[in-house]
Motif scaffolding. Structure first.
Motif, mmCIF file in Angstrom:
data_model
loop_
_atom_site.group_PDB
_atom_site.id
_atom_site.type_symbol
_atom_site.label_atom_id
_atom_site.label_comp_id
_atom_site.label_asym_id
_atom_site.label_seq_id
_atom_site.Cartn_x
_atom_site.Cartn_y
_atom_site.Cartn_z
ATOM 1 N N ALA A 292 0.945 -1.234 0.051
ATOM 2 C CA ALA A 292 0.050 0.020 0.019
ATOM 3 C C ALA A 292 0.858 1.087 0.092
ATOM 4 O O ALA A 292 0.752 2.234 -0.684
ATOM 5 C CB ALA A 292 -0.895 -0.128 1.139
ATOM 6 N N THR B 18 -13.680 7.317 -5.544
ATOM 7 C CA THR B 18 -12.718 7.137 -4.504
ATOM 8 C C THR B 18 -12.788 8.153 -3.276
ATOM 9 O O THR B 18 -13.296 8.855 -3.341
ATOM 10 C CB THR B 18 -11.211 7.507 -5.284
ATOM 11 O OG1 THR B 18 -11.162 8.792 -5.675
ATOM 12 C CG2 THR B 18 -10.886 6.478 -6.263
ATOM 13 N N ALA C 245 -9.048 5.811 -2.635
ATOM 14 C CA ALA C 245 -9.241 4.384 -2.592
ATOM 15 C C ALA C 245 -10.477 3.850 -2.618
ATOM 16 O O ALA C 245 -11.301 4.931 -2.401
ATOM 17 C CB ALA C 245 -8.279 3.707 -1.449
ATOM 18 N N VAL D 38 -12.599 0.039 -1.619
ATOM 19 C CA VAL D 38 -12.229 -1.433 -1.430
ATOM 20 C C VAL D 38 -13.362 -2.241 -1.861
ATOM 21 O O VAL D 38 -14.415 -2.024 -1.892
ATOM 22 C CB VAL D 38 -12.449 -1.605 0.254
ATOM 23 C CG1 VAL D 38 -12.338 -3.133 0.844
ATOM 24 C CG2 VAL D 38 -11.290 -0.710 1.165
ATOM 25 N N VAL E 96 -6.282 -7.642 0.212
ATOM 26 C CA VAL E 96 -6.347 -7.337 1.655
ATOM 27 C C VAL E 96 -5.780 -8.856 2.236
ATOM 28 O O VAL E 96 -5.084 -8.357 3.151
ATOM 29 C CB VAL E 96 -7.923 -7.406 2.108
ATOM 30 C CG1 VAL E 96 -8.124 -7.180 3.466
ATOM 31 C CG2 VAL E 96 -8.401 -5.927 1.433
ATOM 32 N N TYR F 99 -10.071 -6.508 -2.728
ATOM 33 C CA TYR F 99 -8.919 -5.685 -2.847
ATOM 34 C C TYR F 99 -9.089 -4.213 -2.491
ATOM 35 O O TYR F 99 -10.199 -3.726 -2.394
ATOM 36 C CB TYR F 99 -8.716 -5.704 -4.537
ATOM 37 C CG TYR F 99 -8.215 -6.932 -5.169
ATOM 38 C CD1 TYR F 99 -6.894 -6.964 -5.176
ATOM 39 C CD2 TYR F 99 -9.181 -7.723 -5.586
ATOM 40 C CE1 TYR F 99 -6.287 -8.116 -6.031
ATOM 41 C CE2 TYR F 99 -8.635 -9.013 -6.218
ATOM 42 C CZ TYR F 99 -7.242 -8.983 -6.233
ATOM 43 O OH TYR F 99 -6.886 -10.204 -6.949
ATOM 44 N N THR F 100 -8.054 -3.530 -2.167
ATOM 45 C CA THR F 100 -8.066 -2.001 -2.041
ATOM 46 C C THR F 100 -7.568 -1.717 -3.521
ATOM 47 O O THR F 100 -6.503 -1.955 -3.858
ATOM 48 C CB THR F 100 -7.233 -1.574 -0.920
ATOM 49 O OG1 THR F 100 -7.620 -2.239 0.240
ATOM 50 C CG2 THR F 100 -7.213 -0.068 -0.725
#
Length: 129
Positions: free
Chosen positions: A18, A48, A53, A55, A90, A123-124
């Motif tokens: 990240a 976002t 971001a 998720v 993640v 996922y991020t």
């Protein structure tokens, strides 16, 4: 002691990847659309957050298209040639981080991703420039 490291390793790897993805500046308020490549169905439609971001929880294995920025002014999209879209799992046991350069167009930016076979993965997704 090994048990502690085994439990912490996925979290530490997630934070390391990240941080690398955030080396570029994250972009907030970018519209994101994720569609299944097999049938064109929209899986996610959002923008976002203040970290640049979103998720995505439990994506099933398969091919997807990530489309970003179709609602941004073209002047903003063309401002930089270094747009990127990063997908950071993640849990790192079943998937590797993906980093894509995204070329701007009149429709925003688009990259294709593949979620590997196995259990669904969260996922991020981070949009950067």
């Amino acid at each position: 002691m090994r048990t502690v490291w085994a439990l912490m390793a996925p979290v530490l790897l997630h934070l390391i990847f990240a941080a690398a993805a955030l080396a570029s500046e994250p972009v907030t308020g970018v519209d994101i659309l994720i569609r299944s490549k097999s049938d064109g169905r929209v899986i996610v439609q959002t923008i976002t957050d203040n970290r640049g971001a979103i998720v995505i929880k439990e994506m099933r294995p398969g091919s997807y298209s990530v489309e970003a920025g179709s609602k941004l002014p073209m002047a903003l999209i063309k401002r930089s040639g270094s747009w990127g879209i990063a997908l950071i799992p993640v849990a790192t046991k079943t998937a590797k981080p993906q980093s894509h350069r995204a070329r701007p167009s009149a429709q925003g930016m688009q990259v294709d991703i593949v979620v590997p076979e196995g259990v669904p993965i969260s996922y991020t997704v981070i949009v950067t420039y």
